[in-house]
Design a protein around this motif. Structure first.
Motif, PDB file in Angstrom:
ATOM      1  N   LYS A 135       0.998  -1.563  -0.426  1.00  0.00           N
ATOM      2  CA  LYS A 135      -0.359   0.255   0.084  1.00  0.00           C
ATOM      3  C   LYS A 135       1.213   1.677   0.116  1.00  0.00           C
ATOM      4  N   SER A 136       1.234   1.748   0.506  1.00  0.00           N
ATOM      5  CA  SER A 136       2.892   2.204   0.625  1.00  0.00           C
ATOM      6  C   SER A 136       3.236   2.432  -0.360  1.00  0.00           C
ATOM      7  N   PRO A 162      -4.578  -5.165  -2.221  1.00  0.00           N
ATOM      8  CA  PRO A 162      -4.465  -3.547  -1.359  1.00  0.00           C
ATOM      9  C   PRO A 162      -3.927  -2.806  -1.625  1.00  0.00           C
ATOM     10  N   GLN A 165      -6.954  -1.811  -3.826  1.00  0.00           N
ATOM     11  CA  GLN A 165      -7.979  -0.517  -2.896  1.00  0.00           C
ATOM     12  C   GLN A 165      -7.354   0.678  -3.251  1.00  0.00           C
ATOM     13  N   LYS A 166      -5.846   0.668  -2.907  1.00  0.00           N
ATOM     14  CA  LYS A 166      -5.089   1.592  -2.311  1.00  0.00           C
ATOM     15  C   LYS A 166      -5.641   3.154  -3.955  1.00  0.00           C
TER      16      LYS A 166
END
Length: 173
Positions: A135-136, A162, A165-166
């Motif tokens: 995500k980051s 993830p 979704q981000k």
């Protein structure tokens, strides 16, 4: 544990995993991970253009065209006329679709063998850590296509991914 040691361990692990996947996933020595990723991306986005494929792979337009030419000669991809005269729409052949599924599935199996040493609790922890790190790494919505270029969409559907979704959150923000 120091931050530098953690970073060093992560780097060593990432490097070795990448080397093993690359080495064990080739049918022949000249095969590249870009070819595998191209098949997977085209499978995700049937009818995508060379430009979209180029962005997802992180390759120049020229390198992408050469790669697509090789995939076409191998009978894995076909180019069709795109929306305008300059664009092409890329599609997998039946053989290309089978090859993409097999390579991505084998990649997941090899990685599955690697994590067999972990307990179920450790695997859940690794899932949480991997999700947080992935995500980051998503700074813009289009990053998702590059990050997930070798992902198994069946193992990690978009609604659970993830990264995607981000990307969706960034697009709607």
């Amino acid at each position: 544990m120091s931050k530098l040691r953690t970073a060093n361990l992560l780097g060593a692990l990432a490097g070795e995993i990448a080397d093993r996947i690359e080495r064990e996933g080739k049918l022949h020595p000249n095969e590249t991970s870009s070819a595998t990723a191209a098949l997977n991306v085209i499978g995700f986005y049937e009818g995508c253009s060379n430009g979209a494929l180029s962005r997802a792979l992180g390759l120049s337009h020229t390198a992408t065209v050469r790669l697509v030419d090789k995939l076409e000669l191998s009978g894995l991809v076909r180019s069709e006329r795109g929306a305008d005269k300059r664009a092409v729409a890329l599609r997998l052949t039946r053989h290309g679709r089978e090859r993409a599924r097999a390579v991505i599935h084998d990649r997941c199996l090899r990685l599955g063998d690697l994590i067999e040493v972990l307990t179920p609790r450790q695997r859940r922890q690794l899932d949480d850590i991997a999700e947080a790190l992935l995500k980051s790494m998503v700074k813009a919505a289009q990053d998702a296509d590059h990050i997930c270029r070798l992902c198994d969409g069946a193992a990690c559907p978009t609604r659970q991914c993830p990264v995607h979704q981000k990307a969706v959150a960034l697009e709607t923000a």
